[in-house]
Each structure stands twice: as C-alpha cells, then as structure tokens.
Design an enzyme around this catalytic site. Structure first.
Site, PDB file in Angstrom:
ATOM      1  N   GLU A   1     -12.596  -2.671  12.189  1.00  0.00           N
ATOM      2  CA  GLU A   1     -12.614  -1.920  10.933  1.00  0.00           C
ATOM      3  C   GLU A   1     -13.754  -2.356  10.013  1.00  0.00           C
ATOM      4  OE1 GLU A   1      -8.926  -2.090   8.781  1.00  0.00           O
ATOM      5  OE2 GLU A   1      -9.723  -0.972   7.067  1.00  0.00           O
TER       6      GLU A   1
ATOM      7  N   GLU B   1       0.821  -1.213   0.000  1.00  0.00           N
ATOM      8  CA  GLU B   1       0.000   0.000   0.000  1.00  0.00           C
ATOM      9  C   GLU B   1       0.864   1.276   0.000  1.00  0.00           C
ATOM     10  OE1 GLU B   1      -2.693  -0.687   3.338  1.00  0.00           O
ATOM     11  OE2 GLU B   1      -4.048  -1.792   2.007  1.00  0.00           O
TER      12      GLU B   1
ATOM     13  N   ASP C   1      -8.526  -9.128   4.026  1.00  0.00           N
ATOM     14  CA  ASP C   1      -8.292  -8.044   4.965  1.00  0.00           C
ATOM     15  C   ASP C   1      -9.360  -7.976   6.059  1.00  0.00           C
ATOM     16  OD1 ASP C   1      -7.157  -5.883   6.121  1.00  0.00           O
ATOM     17  OD2 ASP C   1      -7.768  -4.432   4.609  1.00  0.00           O
TER      18      ASP C   1
HETATM   19  O1  GCW Z   1      -7.016  -2.934   5.675  1.00  0.00           O
HETATM   20  C1  GCW Z   1      -6.022  -2.087   5.571  1.00  0.00           C
HETATM   21  C2  GCW Z   1      -6.470  -0.929   6.372  1.00  0.00           C
HETATM   22  C3  GCW Z   1      -5.356   0.045   6.478  1.00  0.00           C
HETATM   23  C4  GCW Z   1      -4.176  -0.693   7.125  1.00  0.00           C
HETATM   24  C5  GCW Z   1      -3.809  -1.875   6.278  1.00  0.00           C
HETATM   25  C6  GCW Z   1      -2.698  -2.711   6.883  1.00  0.00           C
HETATM   26  C7  GCW Z   1      -2.532   0.224   8.576  1.00  0.00           C
HETATM   27  O2  GCW Z   1      -7.598  -0.346   5.764  1.00  0.00           O
HETATM   28  O3  GCW Z   1      -5.786   1.106   7.249  1.00  0.00           O
HETATM   29  O4  GCW Z   1      -3.081   0.160   7.304  1.00  0.00           O
HETATM   30  O5  GCW Z   1      -4.903  -2.702   6.138  1.00  0.00           O
HETATM   31  O6  GCW Z   1      -3.000  -3.674   7.556  1.00  0.00           O
HETATM   32  O7  GCW Z   1      -1.533  -2.400   6.679  1.00  0.00           O
END
Ligand code: GCW
Length: 676
Positions: free
Chosen positions: A390, A283, A362
């Site tokens: 989340e 990311e 995720d």
């Molecule tokens: O799911 C995503 C989240 C991000 C997070 C990422 C991760 C910290 O939306 O906010 O970043 O995973 O786990 O690195």
C-alpha cells in the site's frame, strides 16, 4: 498449461541429474488422511516435474524397497520423536543402506505435508537429499494471511487484480485456483487464512448466514486439505444488520445469545472454523464504544461464543481518532493503540488475541516498532504485517520487505530486560501466551502472477518462510526464492538477490524522508504529495514549515509518545542525540540545518537521498536488463515494464519532494543539482 509466473516458487523445474534416483520411484504411506493425500499428490507432481519419474504409491512397512516414506510419529512408531517436535513439526531423514529410504515424519499429518514441501524444496535448490537429518519446528504458532477481499470482487489495497474468491457478490468457487493458492500457502507453512476484508460491508456481513455458509464451507474444505483453517472478518454490528436486534451492546444477554447461536451454526458448516477477525471502533466501523463498553467487553463476547469450539477472536488494535483537527498538537495518532489497549491487559478471555500492526501508524516505509509489543504480558498478541505494498509502491515499485520485517522481529522491547525481542513476544515464549503468532495482509489477486509484480512474489514467499522461523537469514530466504522461481544460474541468483536486498532502502530514499512517513496522495496512497495528508483529519502530519520538519513526540515537550516504550528505548528515542537517523523526523521536530549522525544536514540528506534513489533505480533497471536471455521472455518483459514505470515514478517523487523542501527552506543543494 499453467505459466511460470502462475506457478511461482512451485515451478518444479526439470533437473537432469536427478533423473535416476531409486528412492523417488516409490512412495510408502503409513497413514491415510486428507492432508497426507495432499502431501502424496504434491510429491508425485513435484517429482514427476523435476525428475521425470512417476512415483508409485506402495505399501511397504518392512523397508524392502527404496522409497520415500510418509508417516506421522505415531504411525511410524517413532514415539521418542514426540519430544522433539511441536504440533506442526517434522523430521526429514534419509538413509542410503540397505535401501535408499527418505523418511518424511510429522508430529501430525500437517507436519508430513510440510515435510513433503521441504523435501521438494531441497530437490529444487540442489541440496543434498541423501544425508538428511533435519528436525523442523515452526517457531510461530498462528501463521496467518488476511485478505482484504470484498464480495464485489474488488480488493481493498489490492494491486494484483480482483479477488480469487468473490465476484459480483457471489463466490467464484474456482476450485482449481483456490487449491493452487492453498498449495502455495501450505508450502510456506501458512495455517490460517481470513478470506474477507476487515472492513465488513453489507454483502460480507452475510457471510455468516445460512445463505452463504455452504459456499464458505467449500473454500474451507479446500484449505483443510492443506492444513489451513479458514477465518472470517465479521461485522461487529451483525446483531443489528442481520440478527433482527436493535443493539450490539456486548453485555446485552440477547446479543450474547445471538452470537453463541450464530457461532454454533457456523461450526455446523465448518467443523474446524478458525474464528473471527474483528476491526471494531476503527475508521468508522461499529464497535463496543457506541454502548460505552470497552474492547475487552466486545472481544470477550465473541470469545465466549467461540470457546467451546476452540475458535479464536483476532481483535485488531488499529484504533485511533480519524477525525482529528490538525491544529491539535496534543492528540497523537501514534499513541492511540497503546492508550486504548494497554489498560485492558489481563481482561481478555484466553481465546482472544490482539492483532497489532508492526508500527504505531500504518505500514509506512519506515516506522518505529509499536510500543504495544511487550506491554501486555497478560494478553495474547499477534503481529500484523502488510505484504500488499500500500505505502511501498503498490507492486509497481520493487520493494522487498523481508529486511524491514526482520528489523521489527529483532527489535528489543526490553519488556523483561535485554533480549525481549518482538519475535519472542509473538512466538509466545516471553510471556507464555496461550495463542500468539503473525498475520499479514496478502498481496495476491487473480492476475496470472498472483502478485502483479512478479518480484513481489518474493514478499509472499519470504513472509511465510520468515514467520516459520524468524531467525532465518534474509539471504537464505532470498536464495531459496530466486532458485525456485528462476532456476539456479548464478548470474540470475546474484543479480536478483542484490536487487531485492537493496530495494527497500532505495524506495525509502526517494520517498518520505527520515521516518516521517505519509507524503502520498490521499485515498489511493500512490505517488508523492507532500501535504496530501498534512491538514487532513487522519492524524498524519510532518509539520514542515520554513524552519524545520518532523513530529515532536518526546516526553519533554512533545506528545509524550516516547514514554510508551520501556526505559532503554525511551532514552534512545527521547534524545535527538541518540535517536537513529532513519527515525529522527518521526520523533523530533528539527531545523533543516540539523546535522544528522551521518554528518549531513537534514535538508542535504533529503536532496542527496532523492537524487541517489533515482540513480539506484536506474541501476536496478540496468541489472535486470543484464538478465535478458537468462529469464524466459514473458517474465523478463513483465518485470522490465514494472521497473521502467518505477524509474519514471521515482523521478516524480524526487522532483516533487526536492522542490517542496527547496522552496520551503530556501536552502540550496550543496551540489547544485537541478531542483525545480
Ligand atoms: O491503512 C489503512 C488502509 C485501509 C485499511 C486500514 C486497516 C482495511 O488504508 O484501507 O482498511 O488501514 O488496516 O484497517
């Protein structure tokens, strides 16, 4: 005066029947360390609060007094115990004759602290303290909490206020609060905490500089008194950002030297520093790919620097293409972690540990278990859960995650034949890992309840208890939590227990169906949006059209993700006949008229569960209202408010999801309920 919601499960409610126990009046300490001091302090606090007795600390080796006796195995000359205890293990024993003696004996001082918390739990949950003969060893070695706290005070995916560590790019150093936090964490056996977000931005990159290390050390000092090692998330490109170098190539000698020196410097401030948590090439975070190096090169560079100090690298496997084209059906995000890391098995240094999210996507409400577990016999692994909700209602909705986590831990990978469960991978026994364990993204912030939703405290408590012993039944964990948090009234116990037990499946019913996931609003991830992530670059699709829905991940004619599992699981998921209903849309694209094993069609299942889900939330609310008068007003109202919001928002979910699929499929609800 600290409120009940602040004290969480360490309320130490008064118990009249324990007012006159001889053994609680004196504490004998055979060895003094910082950690044992914490144990004594906690016992004094707890006993005073529970019984009204103010215990006195005395020296009494001979056993002339009724007392609680705190000692390590060595100081108590019980060396035979050494064989039965692992490093963090302990024994609780009580005798009534000739004097009432309660022995809290740890392999090390940490064990003594854990024994003290265990003993207080026994008092709080009304268990017999007079016949103790308990040996406890944590099954999991690294029992970690990850914070996603930023130095500006915000928390990524935080739903309970701001950071307890940082504000305005500085440390807050509210020692009282941090200490209370350490107490809560030690009471459930946590032994490692990383204090900053894995997305390490500019300010946090500086946490490893001389300017900020003194403050980091202050937090580490508090944690140390509770047997917790502090970890930092680091910026992979620190050599460029703060090191004055032009590269972060892990094979560049200058880069390696910089990390070696930097790491040595950190240990000058924090002698028991745990190590680094690293999100690299994920990311948009920097990583070794820029230099045509792989993850082993990157992780080993850091591992080498930490090795002389017994520090570890926790390298995350959340690596995937986040700039995907939705038309490209061959790229499957679910496959990414395995594809990146499996080929590197055996190439990591002994103090490098790969941290793997429980599922391949995720933290969705339902996902299969990541196929990476069990797939790397030569590489240390840590499992990552997400306590912060989340994708499971953001602490506005009730969603007890212990049942979900238990399913993950009990999942059989078949890596070494039947019985190769995930819990055996991450407790290190399946492959004899040097390091292994479980991590989770915490759900706490600076709100008075720590977790926003007071019932979300159960997820935090349950996490610690479950990873200490993955075989603990859900009901045991819930009982303990409810009793310590709300007292022992059977009505409260039964009602809250049932609410918690059902809440995950309720949440699942009114959100994304049958394992397909997502369907949330982009960015903040709250609330329904069926196509929110459908045509986006994130690799998060359900492929719903007028004929059907789901992702074909089969080997036969899909993305081939199923092949990442060992044969038994491959077979189960590959065939739509044997794939469990709850994951059918994760693995298969099927028509809306496809008949599930439950006997209903996919479309009817969607309608049914969405109507039911809302009814279930109505029942949750009713259940809670039935506790009016049984719980103090503040906590009662607070929870009532959240459940009311949950009910509103579950209706929104129901209507948006049902409408979407009704319009798309054109198929009526068999029961003719209102679909907009
Ligand atoms: O799911 C995503 C989240 C991000 C997070 C990422 C991760 C910290 O939306 O906010 O970043 O995973 O786990 O690195």
């Amino acid at each position: 005066q600290k409120t009940d919601e602040y004290k969480c499960w360490l309320r130490y409610e008064r118990k009249k029947d324990l007012a006159n126990i001889e053994a609680l009046k004196k504490i004998v300490v055979l060895e003094k360390t910082e950690i044992i001091k914490s144990a004594v302090e906690e016992l004094k606090r707890g006993i005073l609060s529970i019984t009204g007795i103010e215990p006195e600390v005395i020296a009494d080796r001979e056993g002339n007094n009724s007392a609680i006796v705190l000692a390590t195995v060595d100081s108590s000359n019980m060396t035979t115990l050494n064989r039965s205890l692992n490093n963090d293990g302990y024994m609780l024993q009580s005798f009534t004759k000739p004097k009432e003696r309660i022995y809290l004996t740890g392999k090390t001082d940490k064990g003594v602290l854990y024994a003290a918390f265990h003993f207080l739990r026994i008092l709080q949950t009304n268990r017999d303290y007079q016949q103790l003969d308990i040996i406890e060893n944590p099954k999991t070695q690294l029992r970690m909490i990850n914070h996603w706290d930023n130095m500006d005070g915000s928390i990524e995916r935080g739903y309970a206020g701001h950071s307890i560590f940082f504000e305005n790019n500085q440390f807050i150093l509210d020692y009282g609060r941090i200490k209370d936090y350490a107490r809560l964490m030690a009471s459930i056996g946590i032994n490692g905490i990383s204090i900053n977000n894995v997305n390490v931005h500019k300010a946090e990159t500086n946490l490893i500089t001389k300017e900020l290390l003194p403050d980091v050390a202050k937090v580490a000092n508090i944690f140390r008194q509770y047997g917790i090692r502090l970890f930092l998330s680091i910026n992979y490109a620190s050599t460029i950002e703060i090191g004055g170098l032009s590269t972060a190539d892990p094979l560049d000698p200058q880069v390696r030297e910089w990390w070696t020196k930097k790491t040595a410097e950190i240990y000058q401030y924090i002698e028991d520093f745990g190590g680094f948590v690293v999100k690299a090439d994920s990311e948009h975070r920097p990583g070794p790919f820029t230099y045509n190096r792989n993850h082993a090169d990157g992780a080993n560079m850091l591992g080498e620097a930490l090795l002389p100090f017994d520090g570890i690298v926790i390298w995350r496997c959340f690596v995937y293409d986040c700039l995907q084209d939705w038309r490209d059906r061959t790229t499957d995000r679910a496959k990414a972690a395995y594809d990146h890391f499996k080929p590197l098995d055996g190439q990591f240094l002994e103090n490098v540990i790969l941290q793997i999210k429980n599922g391949p996507m995720d933290f969705q409400v339902r996902e299969p278990v990541s196929p990476l577990f069990g797939a790397m016999p030569e590489t240390n692994q840590v499992l990552e859960f997400q306590i912060t909700q989340e994708y499971t209602g953001q602490q506005k909705h009730l969603c007890y995650l212990i049942p979900q986590w238990k399913k993950v831990l009990d999942f059989d990978t078949y890596a070494k034949g039947e019985g190769s469960t995930v819990k055996k991978v991450v407790d290190g026994t399946l492959f004899h890992y040097k390091y292994s364990g479980i991590s989770a993204v915490t759900n706490i912030g600076n709100e008075s309840s720590w977790t926003g939703h007071i019932l979300a405290q159960a997820n935090l408590y349950g996490y610690g208890r479950l990873i200490w012993n993955p075989d603990l039944p859900e009901a045991t964990i819930t009982d303990e939590w409810v009793t310590q948090t709300f007292g022992k009234h059977p009505k409260i116990l039964n009602t809250v227990k049932e609410m918690l037990a059902d809440s995950w499946s309720i949440y699942e019913k009114y959100t994304a169906p049958l394992g397909v996931g997502w369907m949330v609003n982009p960015n903040h991830h709250y609330g329904p949006n069926v196509d929110g992530y459908e045509y986006s670059p994130w690799g998060t699709y359900h492929f719903a059209d007028w004929k059907g829905i789901g992702v074909n991940r089969t080997k036969k004619d899909g993305t081939g993700y199923t092949e990442q599992y060992f044969p038994e699981n491959f077979d189960m998921y590959e065939s739509v006949e044997t794939c469990p209903d709850e994951l059918v849309l994760f693995f298969h694209h099927v028509p809306y008229t496809h008949v599930l094993k439950s006997g209903t069609t996919v479309i009817q299942h969607i309608y049914n569960t969405h109507f039911e889900g809302v009814e279930d939330v109505e029942n949750l609310l009713e259940s809670w209202i039935s506790l009016n008068g049984f719980v103090d007003e503040k906590r009662y109202n607070d929870i009532l408010q959240r459940l009311t919001i949950q009910l509103e928002h579950s209706k929104e979910w129901r209507d948006i999801i049902n409408t979407y699929f009704y319009r798309k499929s054109g198929i009526n609800d068999e029961l003719n309920r209102v679909i907009y």
